[in-house]
Design a protein around this motif. Structure first.
Motif, PDB file in Angstrom:
ATOM      1  N   GLU A  13       0.857  -1.179   0.000  1.00 19.29           N
ATOM      2  CA  GLU A  13       0.000   0.000   0.000  1.00 19.29           C
ATOM      3  C   GLU A  13       0.896   1.232   0.000  1.00 19.29           C
ATOM      4  O   GLU A  13       1.641   1.464   0.947  1.00 19.29           O
ATOM      5  CB  GLU A  13      -0.908   0.013   1.229  1.00 19.29           C
ATOM      6  N   ASP A  51      -1.785   0.766 -10.510  1.00 20.04           N
ATOM      7  CA  ASP A  51      -0.985   0.181  -9.437  1.00 20.04           C
ATOM      8  C   ASP A  51       0.507   0.421  -9.604  1.00 20.04           C
ATOM      9  O   ASP A  51       1.268   0.266  -8.643  1.00 20.04           O
ATOM     10  CB  ASP A  51      -1.231  -1.328  -9.360  1.00 20.04           C
ATOM     11  N   LYS A 103      -0.606   2.019  -5.048  1.00 17.59           N
ATOM     12  CA  LYS A 103      -1.193   0.740  -4.642  1.00 17.59           C
ATOM     13  C   LYS A 103      -2.145   1.008  -3.485  1.00 17.59           C
ATOM     14  O   LYS A 103      -1.720   1.418  -2.408  1.00 17.59           O
ATOM     15  CB  LYS A 103      -0.094  -0.242  -4.236  1.00 17.59           C
ATOM     16  N   ILE A 104      -3.426   0.785  -3.726  1.00 19.23           N
ATOM     17  CA  ILE A 104      -4.468   1.104  -2.749  1.00 19.23           C
ATOM     18  C   ILE A 104      -5.059  -0.189  -2.204  1.00 19.23           C
ATOM     19  O   ILE A 104      -5.251  -1.160  -2.942  1.00 19.23           O
ATOM     20  CB  ILE A 104      -5.556   1.973  -3.403  1.00 19.23           C
ATOM     21  N   PRO A 148      -7.263  -3.126  -1.353  1.00 21.33           N
ATOM     22  CA  PRO A 148      -8.428  -3.600  -2.115  1.00 21.33           C
ATOM     23  C   PRO A 148      -9.746  -3.445  -1.376  1.00 21.33           C
ATOM     24  O   PRO A 148     -10.810  -3.454  -1.999  1.00 21.33           O
ATOM     25  CB  PRO A 148      -8.100  -5.077  -2.384  1.00 21.33           C
ATOM     26  N   GLY A 180      -9.169   0.434  -6.694  1.00 23.63           N
ATOM     27  CA  GLY A 180      -7.959   0.180  -7.472  1.00 23.63           C
ATOM     28  C   GLY A 180      -8.156   0.355  -8.964  1.00 23.63           C
ATOM     29  O   GLY A 180      -7.459   1.136  -9.621  1.00 23.63           O
ATOM     30  N   THR A 222      -9.361   4.079  -9.925  1.00 26.32           N
ATOM     31  CA  THR A 222      -8.309   5.092 -10.007  1.00 26.32           C
ATOM     32  C   THR A 222      -7.422   4.877 -11.228  1.00 26.32           C
ATOM     33  O   THR A 222      -6.938   5.845 -11.825  1.00 26.32           O
ATOM     34  CB  THR A 222      -7.448   5.078  -8.733  1.00 26.32           C
ATOM     35  N   TYR A 257      -6.357   6.810  -1.193  1.00 29.33           N
ATOM     36  CA  TYR A 257      -5.500   5.910  -0.420  1.00 29.33           C
ATOM     37  C   TYR A 257      -5.804   6.013   1.077  1.00 29.33           C
ATOM     38  O   TYR A 257      -5.925   4.998   1.773  1.00 29.33           O
ATOM     39  CB  TYR A 257      -4.038   6.254  -0.705  1.00 29.33           C
TER      40      TYR A 257
END
Length: 225
Positions: free
Chosen positions: A68, A84, A88-89, A91, A96, A99, A141
């Motif tokens: 993340e 990503d 990286k967010i 889930p 994800g 964005t 995020y």
């Protein structure tokens, strides 16, 4: 064997052993905790994760690292990242793919309005793309981090879950609206009437692409002299 090769062999044995959380033998406690979690298959059948565990060969079940992060660097030279690759967010936030698509729209808008393909112009476009998207994905995020906290053990997780499940509906609408209105629109295609309840903000990339699109359209429709 050298000291380095012995160390590498030892680490490899640990990663593939039953004592490792990251090898082919996942902790049995994790599987036990989630066995009763309900899932629905593509054919509509209702099962549990435990049933899927039992049908899956043990060597195909493993844990993976969950990254993340929102990176600071999004481009270098004539190479640019999206999705990503640059953010990286978690889930749990369900943002994800969203964005990533928004990144693609913003970048496509700016490339459409690109005046020339010189390195200077390309770098400027990439910087404008990052300046537009970086603050938005950072907010997304942080929102996903709050959702992740609901699953944490201890008082923090319990408190976050309590506040989220007892939040008034009007406050939820405000929170969702702040996220939904930041969605970029394609500026180089005919506009589609907004059918939702949240009107999107006209992003800089949209305005830039739309200005070029409208100008080109006026040239095609201009009466001959």
């Amino acid at each position: 064997l050298s000291r380095k090769s012995i160390k590498e062999a030892t680490e490899q044995r640990f990663r593939t052993s039953e004592n490792s959380g990251w090898g082919t033998f996942p902790p049995q406690s994790l599987c036990d905790e989630t066995r009763d979690f309900p899932v629905q298959l593509n054919d509509g059948t209702h099962r549990t994760l435990g049933a899927l565990y039992d049908l899956t060969p043990k060597d195909l079940i493993s844990m993976v690292m969950l990254e993340e992060k929102v990176f600071d660097t999004w481009y270098s030279g004539r190479t640019v990242l999206l999705g990503d690759a640059c953010h990286k967010i978690h889930p749990g936030g369900g943002q994800g793919v969203v964005t990533a698509l928004h990144d693609a729209i913003a970048l496509a808008n700016l490339l459409y309005a690109l005046p020339s393909s010189t390195n200077e112009e390309v770098t400027q476009v990439f910087e404008e793309y990052r300046e537009e998207r970086h603050p938005i994905v950072t907010q997304t995020y942080r929102s996903a981090q709050m959702i992740r906290k609901m699953t944490d053990r201890g008082i923090d997780g319990a408190l976050t879950l309590f506040l989220a499940t007892n939040m008034p509906s009007w406050l939820w609408r405000i929170v969702l609206a702040s996220t939904l209105k930041a969605r970029p629109q394609v500026g180089f295609l005919p506009e589609i009437k907004n059918r939702g309840t949240v009107v999107p903000i006209a992003s800089p990339s949209f305005l830039k692409a739309k200005a070029v699109y409208d100008f080109e359209g006026s040239l095609h429709t201009a009466a001959p002299v």
